[in-house]
Design a protein around this motif. Sequence first.
Motif, PDB file in Angstrom:
ATOM      1  N   HIS A  26     -32.644  -7.953  23.935  1.00 45.42           N
ATOM      2  CA  HIS A  26     -33.401  -8.053  25.191  1.00 45.42           C
ATOM      3  C   HIS A  26     -32.778  -7.269  26.492  1.00 45.42           C
ATOM      4  N   ARG A  27     -32.011  -6.665  26.048  1.00 39.67           N
ATOM      5  CA  ARG A  27     -31.009  -5.985  27.073  1.00 39.67           C
ATOM      6  C   ARG A  27     -32.009  -5.148  28.366  1.00 39.67           C
ATOM      7  N   ILE A  28     -33.107  -4.367  27.469  1.00 41.13           N
ATOM      8  CA  ILE A  28     -33.960  -3.676  28.217  1.00 41.13           C
ATOM      9  C   ILE A  28     -34.753  -4.518  29.120  1.00 41.13           C
ATOM     10  N   GLU A  29     -35.286  -5.433  28.624  1.00 38.76           N
ATOM     11  CA  GLU A  29     -35.989  -6.642  29.574  1.00 38.76           C
ATOM     12  C   GLU A  29     -35.280  -7.197  30.618  1.00 38.76           C
ATOM     13  N   LEU A  30     -34.152  -7.514  30.196  1.00 38.17           N
ATOM     14  CA  LEU A  30     -33.215  -8.105  31.456  1.00 38.17           C
ATOM     15  C   LEU A  30     -33.091  -6.931  32.479  1.00 38.17           C
ATOM     16  N   MET A  31     -32.765  -5.803  32.107  1.00 35.54           N
ATOM     17  CA  MET A  31     -32.639  -4.831  33.091  1.00 35.54           C
ATOM     18  C   MET A  31     -33.753  -4.585  34.042  1.00 35.54           C
ATOM     19  N   GLU A  32     -34.966  -4.640  33.120  1.00 36.04           N
ATOM     20  CA  GLU A  32     -36.154  -4.423  34.046  1.00 36.04           C
ATOM     21  C   GLU A  32     -36.679  -5.618  35.179  1.00 36.04           C
ATOM     22  N   ILE A  37     -36.092  -7.418  41.133  1.00 36.26           N
ATOM     23  CA  ILE A  37     -35.634  -8.161  42.400  1.00 36.26           C
ATOM     24  C   ILE A  37     -33.893  -8.183  42.608  1.00 36.26           C
ATOM     25  N   GLY A  38     -33.292  -7.311  41.868  1.00 36.85           N
ATOM     26  CA  GLY A  38     -32.012  -7.339  41.913  1.00 36.85           C
ATOM     27  C   GLY A  38     -31.412  -6.005  41.889  1.00 36.85           C
ATOM     28  N   ASP A  39     -30.287  -5.647  41.224  1.00 36.38           N
ATOM     29  CA  ASP A  39     -29.604  -4.429  41.096  1.00 36.38           C
ATOM     30  C   ASP A  39     -29.759  -3.676  39.725  1.00 36.38           C
ATOM     31  N   GLY A  40     -30.496  -4.390  38.905  1.00 33.34           N
ATOM     32  CA  GLY A  40     -30.798  -3.671  37.624  1.00 33.34           C
ATOM     33  C   GLY A  40     -29.761  -3.903  36.505  1.00 33.34           C
ATOM     34  N   ASP A  41     -28.733  -4.482  36.720  1.00 35.70           N
ATOM     35  CA  ASP A  41     -27.701  -4.347  35.583  1.00 35.70           C
ATOM     36  C   ASP A  41     -27.206  -5.525  34.850  1.00 35.70           C
ATOM     37  N   HIS A  42     -28.327  -6.404  34.964  1.00 36.04           N
ATOM     38  CA  HIS A  42     -27.904  -7.822  34.656  1.00 36.04           C
ATOM     39  C   HIS A  42     -27.987  -7.739  32.796  1.00 36.04           C
ATOM     40  N   GLY A  43     -29.031  -6.883  32.263  1.00 35.83           N
ATOM     41  CA  GLY A  43     -28.962  -7.002  30.791  1.00 35.83           C
ATOM     42  C   GLY A  43     -27.815  -6.203  30.323  1.00 35.83           C
ATOM     43  N   GLU A  44     -27.357  -4.985  31.106  1.00 34.55           N
ATOM     44  CA  GLU A  44     -26.304  -4.075  30.594  1.00 34.55           C
ATOM     45  C   GLU A  44     -25.044  -5.051  30.787  1.00 34.55           C
ATOM     46  N   ASN A  45     -24.945  -5.739  31.633  1.00 35.90           N
ATOM     47  CA  ASN A  45     -23.451  -6.519  32.002  1.00 35.90           C
ATOM     48  C   ASN A  45     -23.482  -7.718  30.709  1.00 35.90           C
ATOM     49  N   MET A  46     -24.628  -8.311  30.505  1.00 36.66           N
ATOM     50  CA  MET A  46     -24.736  -9.277  29.513  1.00 36.66           C
ATOM     51  C   MET A  46     -24.484  -8.895  28.110  1.00 36.66           C
ATOM     52  N   ASP A  47     -25.126  -7.633  27.988  1.00 34.45           N
ATOM     53  CA  ASP A  47     -24.775  -7.071  26.736  1.00 34.45           C
ATOM     54  C   ASP A  47     -23.470  -6.651  26.566  1.00 34.45           C
ATOM     55  N   ARG A  48     -22.716  -6.020  27.517  1.00 33.40           N
ATOM     56  CA  ARG A  48     -21.278  -5.720  27.472  1.00 33.40           C
ATOM     57  C   ARG A  48     -20.720  -6.977  27.161  1.00 33.40           C
ATOM     58  N   GLY A  49     -20.833  -8.182  27.928  1.00 33.16           N
ATOM     59  CA  GLY A  49     -20.052  -9.012  27.737  1.00 33.16           C
ATOM     60  C   GLY A  49     -20.180  -9.811  25.973  1.00 33.16           C
ATOM     61  N   PHE A  50     -21.061  -9.950  25.782  1.00 32.83           N
ATOM     62  CA  PHE A  50     -21.263 -10.611  24.459  1.00 32.83           C
ATOM     63  C   PHE A  50     -21.006  -9.845  23.207  1.00 32.83           C
ATOM     64  N   THR A  51     -21.128  -8.205  23.546  1.00 28.38           N
ATOM     65  CA  THR A  51     -20.634  -7.522  22.400  1.00 28.38           C
ATOM     66  C   THR A  51     -19.178  -7.595  22.440  1.00 28.38           C
ATOM     67  N   ALA A  52     -18.725  -7.685  23.597  1.00 28.38           N
ATOM     68  CA  ALA A  52     -17.106  -7.885  23.504  1.00 28.38           C
ATOM     69  C   ALA A  52     -16.717  -9.095  22.781  1.00 28.38           C
ATOM     70  N   VAL A  53     -17.507 -10.125  23.209  1.00 25.53           N
ATOM     71  CA  VAL A  53     -17.399 -11.717  22.518  1.00 25.53           C
ATOM     72  C   VAL A  53     -17.379 -11.182  20.810  1.00 25.53           C
ATOM     73  N   LEU A  77     -16.208 -13.358  28.705  1.00 25.14           N
ATOM     74  CA  LEU A  77     -17.187 -13.060  29.728  1.00 25.14           C
ATOM     75  C   LEU A  77     -16.670 -12.642  30.969  1.00 25.14           C
ATOM     76  N   MET A  78     -15.695 -13.608  31.284  1.00 25.63           N
ATOM     77  CA  MET A  78     -15.088 -13.442  32.550  1.00 25.63           C
ATOM     78  C   MET A  78     -14.216 -11.975  32.952  1.00 25.63           C
ATOM     79  N   SER A  79     -13.853 -11.459  31.712  1.00 22.55           N
ATOM     80  CA  SER A  79     -13.096 -10.451  31.767  1.00 22.55           C
ATOM     81  C   SER A  79     -13.895  -9.088  31.457  1.00 22.55           C
ATOM     82  N   THR A  80     -15.168  -9.230  31.022  1.00 19.13           N
ATOM     83  CA  THR A  80     -15.864  -8.370  30.588  1.00 19.13           C
ATOM     84  C   THR A  80     -17.517  -7.932  31.306  1.00 19.13           C
ATOM     85  N   VAL A  81     -17.938  -9.195  31.946  1.00 17.79           N
ATOM     86  CA  VAL A  81     -19.273  -9.093  32.516  1.00 17.79           C
ATOM     87  C   VAL A  81     -18.969  -8.889  34.033  1.00 17.79           C
ATOM     88  N   GLY A  82     -19.820  -7.878  34.594  1.00 14.91           N
ATOM     89  CA  GLY A  82     -19.688  -7.442  36.123  1.00 14.91           C
ATOM     90  C   GLY A  82     -20.794  -8.517  36.781  1.00 14.91           C
TER      91      GLY A  82
END
Length: 251
Positions: A26-32, A37-53, A77-82
């Motif tokens: 759901h990365r793209i949906e979260l980004m959209e 209403i935000g800066d558009g990076d939530h999906g990318e940030n979450m995906d990066r964090g859990f991929t690191a997990v 998550l604290m070290s990888t999610v912006g």
Amino acid sequence: MSGPTDLDAAWALRWALLAQEAVSRHRIELMELDQAIGDGDHGENMDRGFTAVGARLEESAPPATPSEVLRFVATTLMSTVGGAAGPLYGTAFLRGAAACLPGEGQTRHALGGAEVATVLEAGLAGIVARGKAAPGEKTMVDAWAPAVRAARAAADAGATPADVLAAAAEAAETGAQDTEPMIATKGRASYLGPRSAGHRDPGAVSSALLLRAAADAAVRGDGAALDDGSVPDDAAAPDDGPDDAAPAGTA
């Protein structure tokens, strides 16, 4: 009632990996949603964090208790999610890890329904403490607060841990949907004022995804979901929930 009577480290590991799959799917949906209403990076940030997990779990010896798994997820998550999501989710998992323990210096290897509800309560308390948010402000709290209430009610009624988590996931999905008509008063989305209405909060949507992953992990005690690395169909976003939602506030 469904699922095992207790959830151990294997459950927590399945949760982490199913969360990774759900966020990735759901990365793209979260980004959209976040772009609305935000800066558009939530999906990318979450995906990066859990991929690191997931990657770090493959590289290290598996944690032995639910608390150790949740702490592992928190620190990763604290070290990888912006953005705001890393500290907020990291704090939630960290508080949840502490809540798994019966006392300082003690270990608990499995969680019953009441303990699972306590873990979720601790997670919400961590989010509130870190984000200074309250229900109704169009943030992830609007998914977590009803989830925690539902979890505690189920636990008090004697539900299994799986049913406690299922109740929490369903309430979180409803909570995420309910953010759509809200006008944000917290976070980046609040800058839009009334124009923030008509979009679901991305943090609430990703929260619902994570809690659904926890519930799905609880009913798959045989570890089948991990054998081929795939996500079970019912681990995807809820049918009428976060899937087509829109992110913002705490993202």
